[in-house]
Design an enzyme around this catalytic site. Structure first.
Site, PDB file in Angstrom:
ATOM      1  CB  ALA A  66      -0.763  -0.035   1.202  1.00 53.65           C
ATOM      2  N   GLY A 111       0.841  -4.935   0.691  1.00 53.24           N
ATOM      3  CA  GLY A 111      -0.571  -5.049  -0.115  1.00 53.24           C
ATOM      4  C   GLY A 111      -0.137  -5.787  -1.490  1.00 53.24           C
ATOM      5  CD  GLU A 114      -2.391  -7.448   2.618  1.00 57.29           C
ATOM      6  OE1 GLU A 114      -1.918  -6.508   2.540  1.00 57.29           O
ATOM      7  OE2 GLU A 114      -2.968  -7.662   3.780  1.00 57.29           O
ATOM      8  CD  GLU A 134       1.625  -5.665   5.521  1.00 55.64           C
ATOM      9  OE1 GLU A 134       2.365  -6.650   6.093  1.00 55.64           O
ATOM     10  OE2 GLU A 134       0.921  -5.575   4.600  1.00 55.64           O
TER      11      GLU A 134
HETATM   12  N1  DAK Z   1       4.658   3.167  -0.810  1.00 55.91           N
HETATM   13  C1  DAK Z   1       4.917   4.378  -1.056  1.00 55.91           C
HETATM   14  N2  DAK Z   1       6.031   4.449  -1.992  1.00 55.91           N
HETATM   15  C2  DAK Z   1       6.905   3.359  -1.901  1.00 55.91           C
HETATM   16  C3  DAK Z   1       6.418   2.140  -1.423  1.00 55.91           C
HETATM   17  C4  DAK Z   1       5.345   2.140  -0.663  1.00 55.91           C
HETATM   18  N3  DAK Z   1       4.895   0.915  -0.199  1.00 55.91           N
HETATM   19  N4  DAK Z   1       7.633   1.161  -1.592  1.00 55.91           N
HETATM   20  C5  DAK Z   1       8.519   2.099  -2.540  1.00 55.91           C
HETATM   21  N5  DAK Z   1       8.159   3.445  -2.508  1.00 55.91           N
HETATM   22  C6  DAK Z   1       8.854   4.282  -3.265  1.00 55.91           C
HETATM   23  C7  DAK Z   1      10.254   4.953  -2.340  1.00 55.91           C
HETATM   24  O1  DAK Z   1       9.521   5.860  -1.432  1.00 55.91           O
HETATM   25  C8  DAK Z   1      10.962   5.428  -3.434  1.00 55.91           C
HETATM   26  O2  DAK Z   1      10.305   6.735  -3.585  1.00 55.91           O
HETATM   27  P1  DAK Z   1      11.185   8.029  -4.272  1.00 55.91           P
HETATM   28  O3  DAK Z   1      12.223   8.347  -2.809  1.00 55.91           O
HETATM   29  O4  DAK Z   1      12.260   7.543  -5.289  1.00 55.91           O
HETATM   30  O5  DAK Z   1      10.359   9.071  -4.510  1.00 55.91           O
HETATM   31  C9  DAK Z   1      10.630   4.484  -4.644  1.00 55.91           C
HETATM   32  O6  DAK Z   1       9.416   3.810  -4.546  1.00 55.91           O
HETATM   33  C10 DAK Z   1      11.731   3.576  -4.700  1.00 55.91           C
HETATM   34  O7  DAK Z   1      12.069   2.849  -3.654  1.00 55.91           O
HETATM   35  P2  DAK Z   1      13.476   2.743  -2.809  1.00 55.91           P
HETATM   36  O8  DAK Z   1      14.355   4.041  -2.949  1.00 55.91           O
HETATM   37  O9  DAK Z   1      12.979   2.516  -1.409  1.00 55.91           O
HETATM   38  O10 DAK Z   1      13.944   1.518  -3.362  1.00 55.91           O
HETATM   39  P3  DAK Z   1      14.972   0.514  -2.586  1.00 55.91           P
HETATM   40  O11 DAK Z   1      15.360  -0.481  -3.734  1.00 55.91           O
HETATM   41  O12 DAK Z   1      16.099   1.168  -1.924  1.00 55.91           O
HETATM   42  O13 DAK Z   1      14.066  -0.544  -1.618  1.00 55.91           O
HETATM   43  C11 DAK Z   1      11.889  -1.599  -0.911  1.00 55.91           C
HETATM   44  C12 DAK Z   1      13.028  -1.221  -2.268  1.00 55.91           C
HETATM   45  C13 DAK Z   1      10.844  -2.409  -1.552  1.00 55.91           C
HETATM   46  C14 DAK Z   1      12.799  -2.594  -0.054  1.00 55.91           C
HETATM   47  C15 DAK Z   1      11.750  -0.291  -0.190  1.00 55.91           C
HETATM   48  O14 DAK Z   1      11.225   0.689  -1.255  1.00 55.91           O
HETATM   49  C16 DAK Z   1      10.594  -0.678   0.884  1.00 55.91           C
HETATM   50  O15 DAK Z   1      10.909  -1.271   1.843  1.00 55.91           O
HETATM   51  N6  DAK Z   1       9.518  -0.275   0.639  1.00 55.91           N
HETATM   52  C17 DAK Z   1       8.365  -0.264   1.430  1.00 55.91           C
HETATM   53  C18 DAK Z   1       7.778  -1.655   1.684  1.00 55.91           C
HETATM   54  C19 DAK Z   1       6.708  -2.041   2.544  1.00 55.91           C
HETATM   55  O16 DAK Z   1       6.755  -1.719   3.661  1.00 55.91           O
HETATM   56  N7  DAK Z   1       5.506  -2.358   1.963  1.00 55.91           N
HETATM   57  C20 DAK Z   1       4.599  -2.663   2.947  1.00 55.91           C
HETATM   58  C21 DAK Z   1       3.730  -1.265   2.935  1.00 55.91           C
HETATM   59  S1  DAK Z   1       2.332  -1.509   4.329  1.00 55.91           S
HETATM   60  C22 DAK Z   1      -4.425  -0.665   5.936  1.00 55.91           C
HETATM   61  C23 DAK Z   1      -4.498  -1.343   4.658  1.00 55.91           C
HETATM   62  C24 DAK Z   1      -3.456  -1.962   4.000  1.00 55.91           C
HETATM   63  C25 DAK Z   1      -2.127  -2.045   4.551  1.00 55.91           C
HETATM   64  C26 DAK Z   1      -2.070  -1.595   5.996  1.00 55.91           C
HETATM   65  C27 DAK Z   1      -3.126  -1.134   6.487  1.00 55.91           C
HETATM   66  N8  DAK Z   1      -5.502  -0.283   6.544  1.00 55.91           N
HETATM   67  C28 DAK Z   1      -5.724   0.915   5.866  1.00 55.91           C
HETATM   68  C29 DAK Z   1      -5.669  -0.847   7.916  1.00 55.91           C
HETATM   69  C30 DAK Z   1      -1.140  -2.605   3.861  1.00 55.91           C
HETATM   70  C31 DAK Z   1       0.013  -2.095   3.973  1.00 55.91           C
HETATM   71  C32 DAK Z   1       1.428  -2.179   3.391  1.00 55.91           C
HETATM   72  O17 DAK Z   1       1.259  -2.729   2.344  1.00 55.91           O
END
Ligand code: DAK
Length: 260
Positions: A66, A111, A114, A134
């Site tokens: 997400a 997400g 998922e 998460e």
């Molecule tokens: N959201 C927004 N932007 C993201 C992103 C994300 N999930 N993942 C990556 N990006 C963006 C980065 O901010 C960066 O943007 P700029 O800085 O270039 O503007 C760009 O994509 C490239 O990412 P990185 O520079 O970080 O690239 P790396 O190769 O260094 O790292 C990575 C890749 C995938 C390991 C890292 O980007 C990362 O850790 N990303 C976050 C992964 C993550 O935590 N995903 C889970 C998200 S939480 C809910 C409903 C649903 C959910 C939760 C609650 N409710 C409303 C109750 C679901 C939650 C999730 O999915």
């Protein structure tokens, strides 16, 4: 509808949806989720399309989760609404009346993992990475990851992945049953399209009834699930395609299915 975050195309009788926000690693913001809802509803209703494939643009990610930037300021009610909306769209994908294959290259996190799990089949590149990170953000999976992951890989492994937030590679995802197949990096879409073509050649109603029997039957006890399967088996006998499939076998020719 014009899509700002998706590419939607068809190749023959296979529909392809590509999430197209590669700069944000295809993270799911509310607009993308709304577009997915629309695209899948349209493709689900399009009888010319027999199988759907979902993938992400670029080499780095299927979907990195997400969109954290879009989520960070949500108040609790908005977060709940976002979770319900995501769950509704993912459930609609899961219940499409045709097979849906996820073609996964790079990150499928949160997400994104998922979303892949809401598809029927997952084909991953060797560079694919999966996880439910998460807990690193102080939340839990909000798009039914706590429900679909244990149903796919079992309770123990699902708890390990969700509690630790560990990111696993494609080989481990294959070993635990999270993905069906791992292919050379970059070949995930090609491989998914090959499988889609194979499924598209089968009786579409037989595939659809099989999907209903599996998805709904797994939520029932064995006796009810078997009765449900028998009902669908009987229903298949009301179709033209069943008569055609059996006639073609006996006449030693290829069946021509008409989705009726
Ligand atoms: N959201 C927004 N932007 C993201 C992103 C994300 N999930 N993942 C990556 N990006 C963006 C980065 O901010 C960066 O943007 P700029 O800085 O270039 O503007 C760009 O994509 C490239 O990412 P990185 O520079 O970080 O690239 P790396 O190769 O260094 O790292 C990575 C890749 C995938 C390991 C890292 O980007 C990362 O850790 N990303 C976050 C992964 C993550 O935590 N995903 C889970 C998200 S939480 C809910 C409903 C649903 C959910 C939760 C609650 N409710 C409303 C109750 C679901 C939650 C999730 O999915």
């Amino acid at each position: 509808m014009e899509y700002a975050n998706l590419l939607v195309e068809s190749r023959g009788n296979v529909g392809i949806v590509t999430i197209n926000r590669p700069k944000a690693l295809n993270a799911l913001n509310p607009d993308t989720i709304a577009e997915l809802e629309h695209a899948f509803a349209a493709m689900g209703a399009d009888n010319a399309l027999k199988v759907l494939v979902l993938t992400g643009a670029g080499e780095k990610a299927f979907v990195a989760g997400a969109d954290i930037a879009a989520m960070k300021d949500l108040d609790p009610l908005a977060a709940r609404a976002f979770a319900y909306k995501g769950q509704k769209v993912f459930t609609a994908i899961e219940n499409m009346p045709k097979a849906v294959i996820a073609a996964i290259g790079g990150f499928a996190l949160g997400g994104g993992c998922e979303l892949a799990m809401a598809c029927d089949i997952r084909i991953a590149s060797e560079n694919a990475k999966f996880g439910q990170p998460e807990v690193n953000l102080g939340v839990l999976p909000g798009f039914a990851g706590t429900q679909r992951l244990p149903r796919l890989v079992g309770k123990g492994i699902a708890k390990e992945l969700i509690y630790t937030g560990d990111i696993i590679d494609a080989a481990r995802a294959h070993a635990i049953g999270l993905v069906n197949k791992v292919v050379e990096t970059g070949k995930h879409l090609e491989s998914a399209l090959e499988m889609a073509q194979k499924i598209a050649g089968k009786g579409p109603l037989a595939v659809r009834f099989s999907k209903e029997a599996i998805n709904n039957g797994l939520e029932m006890d064995m006796d009810r699930a078997c009765a449900y399967e028998a009902e669908l088996f009987g229903l298949a006998f009301a179709t033209y395609d069943r008569a055609e499939g059996m006639a073609a076998f006996l006449e030693k020719r290829k069946p021509v299915f008409e989705n009726r």
